[in-house]
Each structure stands twice: as C-alpha cells, then as structure tokens.
Design a protein around this motif. Structure first.
Motif, mmCIF file in Angstrom:
data_model
loop_
_atom_site.group_PDB
_atom_site.id
_atom_site.type_symbol
_atom_site.label_atom_id
_atom_site.label_comp_id
_atom_site.label_asym_id
_atom_site.label_seq_id
_atom_site.Cartn_x
_atom_site.Cartn_y
_atom_site.Cartn_z
ATOM 1 N N THR A 147 0.838 -1.198 0.000
ATOM 2 C CA THR A 147 0.000 0.000 0.000
ATOM 3 C C THR A 147 0.873 1.248 0.000
ATOM 4 O O THR A 147 2.056 1.189 0.309
ATOM 5 C CB THR A 147 -0.920 0.046 1.236
ATOM 6 N N TYR A 148 0.264 2.347 -0.331
ATOM 7 C CA TYR A 148 0.968 3.630 -0.328
ATOM 8 C C TYR A 148 0.912 4.231 1.068
ATOM 9 O O TYR A 148 0.117 5.121 1.341
ATOM 10 C CB TYR A 148 0.346 4.586 -1.353
ATOM 11 N N SER B 256 8.577 5.677 -5.712
ATOM 12 C CA SER B 256 7.896 4.382 -5.683
ATOM 13 C C SER B 256 8.353 3.484 -6.816
ATOM 14 O O SER B 256 8.445 2.276 -6.666
ATOM 15 C CB SER B 256 6.383 4.582 -5.755
ATOM 16 N N GLU B 257 8.646 4.062 -7.974
ATOM 17 C CA GLU B 257 9.067 3.258 -9.120
ATOM 18 C C GLU B 257 10.459 2.674 -8.927
ATOM 19 O O GLU B 257 10.796 1.671 -9.527
ATOM 20 C CB GLU B 257 9.024 4.099 -10.390
ATOM 21 N N MET C 82 7.185 -4.380 -6.939
ATOM 22 C CA MET C 82 7.106 -2.989 -6.536
ATOM 23 C C MET C 82 6.814 -2.866 -5.048
ATOM 24 O O MET C 82 5.973 -3.558 -4.526
ATOM 25 C CB MET C 82 5.993 -2.299 -7.323
ATOM 26 N N ARG D 283 5.292 -0.246 -2.784
ATOM 27 C CA ARG D 283 4.534 0.988 -2.924
ATOM 28 C C ARG D 283 4.790 1.966 -1.796
ATOM 29 O O ARG D 283 4.820 3.160 -1.994
ATOM 30 C CB ARG D 283 3.046 0.661 -2.998
#
Length: 154
Positions: free
Chosen positions: A8-9, A41-42, A50, A52
């Motif tokens: 999650t962000y 994030s990337e 990934m 996040r």
C-alpha cells in the motif's frame, strides 16, 4: 507492517525494543531495495516486485516518552503483544500518546491469564470510546489469541 509497506501507499514505522530493532532493520533492508535512502515508488523494487510504501525502524520502549514524543499514528498495529510479561500501564500510556481522536488501534494479544485480559480491556475502555475484543476467525487460530480493536480516543 512490512506487508503493508510493500502493498500500500503508506509509511510504516516498525518498532521494538533496542535489542530487536537491528534484526527488524536487517529484515527491512532485505525486503526493500533500500530503506535508508529516499527512492521514488518506481525505484523501490525487490525481486521485480514494486514496493509501494516506505518503511523505517525505530526503537520503542513502552512508557519511555523520549522514544515517541511528537509522534502520532493513523493506525497502530501491535502483533504478539505480551502484556503479561511487560507493563500494561506503560503500553497503554504509549498507545494513547501515539493516538489522536482518529487513530485506529489493533492489538493481537495472547491471553495467558483471563483476569489480565479483562483488566487490560477495562483500562483500554478508559482511553477509547469504542473498544472490542474478538477471537480471530481462522482455522489456524490459537484458542488464547484475541484481537483488541479501539478507536475514538477520549
């Protein structure tokens, strides 16, 4: 916490006592490209997966105000909280200091002594308007595991 930061962000602060914090830090480094540097994030990738969110480790001793002064959490998650060994009043002091009126608290707790669980729940109700204690619904659950949920700090 690590799973939340990966999926999650959000920003996760993983906490424990000083002798365990280094182990948690090694786990974060292993599971994140780097938790010591600021990457977009990337750029946060581990094994092509990934990440996040972001994560960090911080020492947190219950009741030691220097460890948490000025901090405030949206969600507090405590896993394997052992209040029968430690000071439940110091735990409550820490939780309430880290909480705002909007904070959600989730504590996974193994009840070793029924009276202690009930005492802790009563004390938690003194600080939060909404408190419930449930047993998780899982085929793998231990019969003595409870989850305390609390919100709306008084």
């Amino acid at each position: 916490g690590l799973a939340l930061a990966k999926s999650t962000y959000c920003h996760v602060v993983a906490t424990d006592l000083p002798d365990v914090a280094e182990l948690i830090h090694k786990n974060l480094v292993r599971n994140f490209y780097s938790c010591d540097q600021n990457f977009s994030s990337e750029e946060k990738k581990t094994d092509n997966v990934m990440s996040r969110g972001t994560a960090e480790v911080q020492v947190l001793r219950w009741g030691a105000e220097d460890d948490y002064i000025g901090l405030e959490a949206d969600i507090l998650i405590g896993a394997d909280v052992v209040t029968s060994i430690y000071d439940e009043d110091a735990l409550l002091k820490t939780i309430t200091a880290l909480s705002s009126v909007y904070t959600k608290v989730y504590l996974a707790y193994r009840s070793r002594i029924t009276e202690q669980r009930k005492s802790f729940e009563t004390k938690l109700k003194h600080f939060y308007r909404n408190v419930c204690c449930t047993k998780p619904s899982s085929r793998n659950r231990h019969p003595d595991i409870f989850i305390f949920e609390a919100d709306t700090k008084k």
